[in-house]
Design a protein around this motif. Structure first.
Motif, PDB file in Angstrom:
ATOM      1  N   GLN A  47       0.817  -1.214   0.000  1.00 42.19           N
ATOM      2  CA  GLN A  47       0.000   0.000   0.000  1.00 42.19           C
ATOM      3  C   GLN A  47       0.849   1.262   0.000  1.00 42.19           C
ATOM      4  O   GLN A  47       0.536   2.241  -0.678  1.00 42.19           O
ATOM      5  N   ASN A  48       1.924   1.253   0.763  1.00 43.87           N
ATOM      6  CA  ASN A  48       2.738   2.452   0.954  1.00 43.87           C
ATOM      7  C   ASN A  48       3.980   2.498   0.071  1.00 43.87           C
ATOM      8  O   ASN A  48       4.774   3.423   0.183  1.00 43.87           O
ATOM      9  N   ARG A  49       4.137   1.492  -0.793  1.00 48.15           N
ATOM     10  CA  ARG A  49       5.350   1.370  -1.615  1.00 48.15           C
ATOM     11  C   ARG A  49       6.606   1.456  -0.741  1.00 48.15           C
ATOM     12  O   ARG A  49       7.595   2.107  -1.089  1.00 48.15           O
ATOM     13  N   ARG A  50       6.541   0.799   0.384  1.00 49.38           N
ATOM     14  CA  ARG A  50       7.661   0.808   1.317  1.00 49.38           C
ATOM     15  C   ARG A  50       8.637  -0.299   0.958  1.00 49.38           C
ATOM     16  O   ARG A  50       8.291  -1.477   0.979  1.00 49.38           O
ATOM     17  N   GLN A  99      10.551 -11.899  -5.942  1.00 48.38           N
ATOM     18  CA  GLN A  99      11.156 -11.552  -7.227  1.00 48.38           C
ATOM     19  C   GLN A  99      12.587 -11.042  -7.080  1.00 48.38           C
ATOM     20  O   GLN A  99      13.402 -11.183  -7.999  1.00 48.38           O
ATOM     21  N   LEU A 100      12.921 -10.468  -5.940  1.00 49.99           N
ATOM     22  CA  LEU A 100      14.228  -9.837  -5.789  1.00 49.99           C
ATOM     23  C   LEU A 100      15.410 -10.779  -6.006  1.00 49.99           C
ATOM     24  O   LEU A 100      16.414 -10.375  -6.586  1.00 49.99           O
ATOM     25  N   LYS A 170      19.311   1.409 -18.594  1.00 53.42           N
ATOM     26  CA  LYS A 170      18.490   0.225 -18.372  1.00 53.42           C
ATOM     27  C   LYS A 170      17.190   0.582 -17.656  1.00 53.42           C
ATOM     28  O   LYS A 170      17.088   1.604 -16.973  1.00 53.42           O
ATOM     29  N   PHE A 171      16.217  -0.299 -17.818  1.00 56.30           N
ATOM     30  CA  PHE A 171      14.961  -0.170 -17.074  1.00 56.30           C
ATOM     31  C   PHE A 171      14.572  -1.565 -16.585  1.00 56.30           C
ATOM     32  O   PHE A 171      15.242  -2.550 -16.894  1.00 56.30           O
ATOM     33  N   PHE A 172      13.506  -1.652 -15.789  1.00 54.36           N
ATOM     34  CA  PHE A 172      13.099  -2.925 -15.171  1.00 54.36           C
ATOM     35  C   PHE A 172      14.277  -3.520 -14.378  1.00 54.36           C
ATOM     36  O   PHE A 172      14.492  -4.728 -14.379  1.00 54.36           O
ATOM     37  N   ALA A 173      15.035  -2.651 -13.709  1.00 56.51           N
ATOM     38  CA  ALA A 173      16.261  -3.092 -13.033  1.00 56.51           C
ATOM     39  C   ALA A 173      15.950  -3.614 -11.631  1.00 56.51           C
ATOM     40  O   ALA A 173      16.343  -3.026 -10.618  1.00 56.51           O
ATOM     41  N   THR A 174      15.245  -4.734 -11.585  1.00 60.27           N
ATOM     42  CA  THR A 174      14.798  -5.320 -10.321  1.00 60.27           C
ATOM     43  C   THR A 174      15.957  -5.532  -9.357  1.00 60.27           C
ATOM     44  O   THR A 174      16.939  -6.186  -9.686  1.00 60.27           O
ATOM     45  N   GLY A 175      15.817  -4.973  -8.173  1.00 60.75           N
ATOM     46  CA  GLY A 175      16.789  -5.223  -7.120  1.00 60.75           C
ATOM     47  C   GLY A 175      18.023  -4.357  -7.141  1.00 60.75           C
ATOM     48  O   GLY A 175      18.811  -4.368  -6.187  1.00 60.75           O
ATOM     49  N   ALA A 176      18.243  -3.579  -8.202  1.00 65.25           N
ATOM     50  CA  ALA A 176      19.488  -2.803  -8.304  1.00 65.25           C
ATOM     51  C   ALA A 176      19.607  -1.784  -7.183  1.00 65.25           C
ATOM     52  O   ALA A 176      20.689  -1.551  -6.642  1.00 65.25           O
ATOM     53  N   LEU A 177      18.493  -1.164  -6.824  1.00 58.15           N
ATOM     54  CA  LEU A 177      18.509  -0.133  -5.796  1.00 58.15           C
ATOM     55  C   LEU A 177      19.022  -0.670  -4.463  1.00 58.15           C
ATOM     56  O   LEU A 177      19.691   0.041  -3.703  1.00 58.15           O
ATOM     57  N   LEU A 178      18.721  -1.919  -4.177  1.00 57.03           N
ATOM     58  CA  LEU A 178      19.063  -2.506  -2.886  1.00 57.03           C
ATOM     59  C   LEU A 178      20.163  -3.558  -2.995  1.00 57.03           C
ATOM     60  O   LEU A 178      20.342  -4.363  -2.090  1.00 57.03           O
ATOM     61  N   ALA A 179      20.878  -3.543  -4.097  1.00 55.02           N
ATOM     62  CA  ALA A 179      21.913  -4.552  -4.319  1.00 55.02           C
ATOM     63  C   ALA A 179      23.260  -4.091  -3.784  1.00 55.02           C
ATOM     64  O   ALA A 179      23.482  -2.909  -3.511  1.00 55.02           O
ATOM     65  N   ARG A 217       5.077  -3.667  -6.541  1.00 53.24           N
ATOM     66  CA  ARG A 217       5.399  -2.270  -6.258  1.00 53.24           C
ATOM     67  C   ARG A 217       6.730  -2.075  -5.536  1.00 53.24           C
ATOM     68  O   ARG A 217       7.344  -1.014  -5.662  1.00 53.24           O
ATOM     69  N   THR A 218       7.162  -3.065  -4.763  1.00 53.04           N
ATOM     70  CA  THR A 218       8.331  -2.827  -3.920  1.00 53.04           C
ATOM     71  C   THR A 218       9.569  -3.597  -4.386  1.00 53.04           C
ATOM     72  O   THR A 218      10.427  -3.958  -3.589  1.00 53.04           O
ATOM     73  N   THR A 219       9.651  -3.818  -5.691  1.00 50.08           N
ATOM     74  CA  THR A 219      10.860  -4.415  -6.256  1.00 50.08           C
ATOM     75  C   THR A 219      11.870  -3.349  -6.673  1.00 50.08           C
ATOM     76  O   THR A 219      12.991  -3.682  -7.042  1.00 50.08           O
ATOM     77  N   ALA A 220      11.456  -2.074  -6.630  1.00 49.53           N
ATOM     78  CA  ALA A 220      12.314  -0.966  -7.059  1.00 49.53           C
ATOM     79  C   ALA A 220      12.894  -1.232  -8.448  1.00 49.53           C
ATOM     80  O   ALA A 220      14.062  -1.002  -8.715  1.00 49.53           O
ATOM     81  N   SER A 221      12.040  -1.703  -9.332  1.00 45.02           N
ATOM     82  CA  SER A 221      12.489  -2.109 -10.675  1.00 45.02           C
ATOM     83  C   SER A 221      12.553  -0.921 -11.628  1.00 45.02           C
ATOM     84  O   SER A 221      11.869  -0.887 -12.645  1.00 45.02           O
ATOM     85  N   GLY A 222      13.351   0.062 -11.287  1.00 44.03           N
ATOM     86  CA  GLY A 222      13.376   1.285 -12.070  1.00 44.03           C
ATOM     87  C   GLY A 222      14.534   1.398 -13.032  1.00 44.03           C
ATOM     88  O   GLY A 222      14.924   0.421 -13.678  1.00 44.03           O
ATOM     89  N   THR A 223      15.105   2.586 -13.107  1.00 43.13           N
ATOM     90  CA  THR A 223      16.098   2.937 -14.120  1.00 43.13           C
ATOM     91  C   THR A 223      17.519   2.856 -13.570  1.00 43.13           C
ATOM     92  O   THR A 223      17.774   3.213 -12.417  1.00 43.13           O
TER      93      THR A 223
END
Length: 413
Positions: A47-50, A99-100, A170-179, A217-223
């Motif tokens: 819900q909170n995208r936490r 998914q991470l 890149k996009f759909f970069a699942t997990g990169a933010l927290l890797a 929502r919380t996979t941080a799969s961004g850029t």
């Protein structure tokens, strides 16, 4: 969302070494324990995208992220059946967390298949000590998913002798933010894909938290932006080799996707059962006192459970064939693995979406209230099953049996 100081989320490297899992049984038991813990605030995180920072740290420090590393390198060397059971167990309570490690496990397989002995020892040891790999694979706006524009070029200067430079986006970069490390799929001047693995804090690597999907929502799969990122030759792996020869690289990539969808289905069906037991009412014409005695509700739950069991059974068959093809790789054994995985992908996609839809049909109108957040099951199922079009799985299977055409060799087969 936007540019973030990612140091606020996770330390550069784990302070303590991760637990070393010794067996498949231990892996599954740990996954069940973690699932109970992760389920507690899964809906709130959605819900909170936490971002699940604490949960993710617990997940990787548990040792579950290293269970596919071969025993000769210090890993548990579990079967793919076991690895998939772990993914399903976590995904049933929080598919974003499930998914991470998806791409992380694929990277480990590429290191096993394509890495030098030195690379295997180095990277496997990192993971055994708790290091997480992210993902900088996919690009958007190109002709197709394998039309990579991220370029690897050799450089020879004082700071990076006999190394490489990578540039791209890149996009759909699942997990990169927290890797801890970010593996980048890039191509050389001959168009051959390579994997360039770099620490997350590497100069020129920018990770943007701009994932706005309604699901997962919380996979941080961004850029991920890659600008003149320097990579030593020891950290570059020629992953094109895994597809130039018959290997299980493609089936492994796909079967983890299917396991996650099976986990989403598990979670949605369990949520349906619990809601019907506690809140749902029987239909007026059923002439029953409880929804659990409604004949059509009973039959619908039975149908969901049968379809889920069938999907998971084929998933197990596919996992077994991957084991066989891994030990005895050939055009035929790898093709059979790809076909079985495609069949599993069809069935897990169908049951995930069906279960998420049936949840509301059987639970009733009140189940749509925002306070329950039950729509997260459908949103997650619909989002993740879009990873690659299941309509092409039907084609792959039909072409194999009708025309004796073996599946193509790439990460989506």
């Amino acid at each position: 969302m936007g540019h973030l100081n990612i140091q606020q989320f996770v330390q550069t490297l784990p302070v303590q070494a991760a637990h070393r899992i010794q067996s498949g049984e231990e892996a599954i038991n740990i996954a069940k324990q973690l699932a109970t813990q992760f389920a507690q605030e899964a809906s709130l995180r959605d819900q909170n995208r936490r971002l699940p920072v604490d949960e993710l740290n617990a997940f990787s420090q548990s040792g579950l992220w290293s269970i596919t590393i071969p025993k000769q390198y210090g890993g548990a060397g579990v079967s793919w059946r076991t690895a998939l059971e772990v993914i399903k167990t976590i995904s049933a309570v929080d598919p974003s967390l499930g998914q991470l490690p998806q791409n992380h496990l694929v990277i480990l397989e590429h290191i096993r298949l394509d890495g030098t002995e030195q690379q295997k020892k180095f990277f496997f040891d990192l993971v055994l000590n708790g290091v997480r790999f992210g993902n900088a694979f996919s690009e958007i706006g190109n002709k197709h998913v394998a039309d990579f524009k991220t370029i690897l070029k050799p450089v020879n200067d004082n700071a990076n002798q006999h190394g490489f430079e990578v540039n791209g986006k890149k996009f759909f970069a699942t997990g990169a933010l927290l890797a801890h490390w970010v593996p980048i799929v890039t191509v050389n001047d001959g168009g051959l894909p390579h994997l360039a693995l770099v620490p997350r804090e590497t100069a020129g690597l920018t990770i943007i938290n701009d994932w706005s999907s309604f699901g997962q929502r919380t996979t941080a799969s961004g850029t991920v932006i890659i600008e003149q990122v320097k990579v030593p030759v020891e950290h570059v792996i020629p992953i094109y080799q895994a597809f130039a020869n018959p290997t299980v690289a493609g089936p492994v990539s796909q079967i983890i996707q299917a396991a996650l969808d099976a986990g989403i289905a598990r979670g949605a069906i369990e949520e349906t059962i619990q809601y019907v037991r506690q809140y749902a009412r029987p239909w007026i014409d059923a002439n029953q006192d409880k929804a659990t005695d409604d004949h059509y509700t009973i039959a619908a739950i039975g149908d969901l459970k049968i379809k889920l069991r069938a999907a998971e059974a084929v998933l197990d068959l596919a996992a077994d064939q991957i084991e066989k093809a891994s030990q005895e790789p050939s055009d035929d054994s790898v093709a059979e693995a790809s076909v079985l995985v495609a069949e599993a992908k069809v069935l897990t996609t169908e049951i995930a979406i069906l279960a998420a839809n049936k949840l509301f049909e059987l639970a009733g109108t009140r189940s749509t209230l925002a306070e329950h957040n039950l729509d997260r099951h459908w949103r997650n199922a619909r989002t993740h099953t879009l990873h690659d079009p299941v309509r092409w799985k039907y084609h792959l299977v039909g072409n194999y049996f009708l025309n004796e055409i073996k599946p193509p060799r790439h990460p989506w087969a």
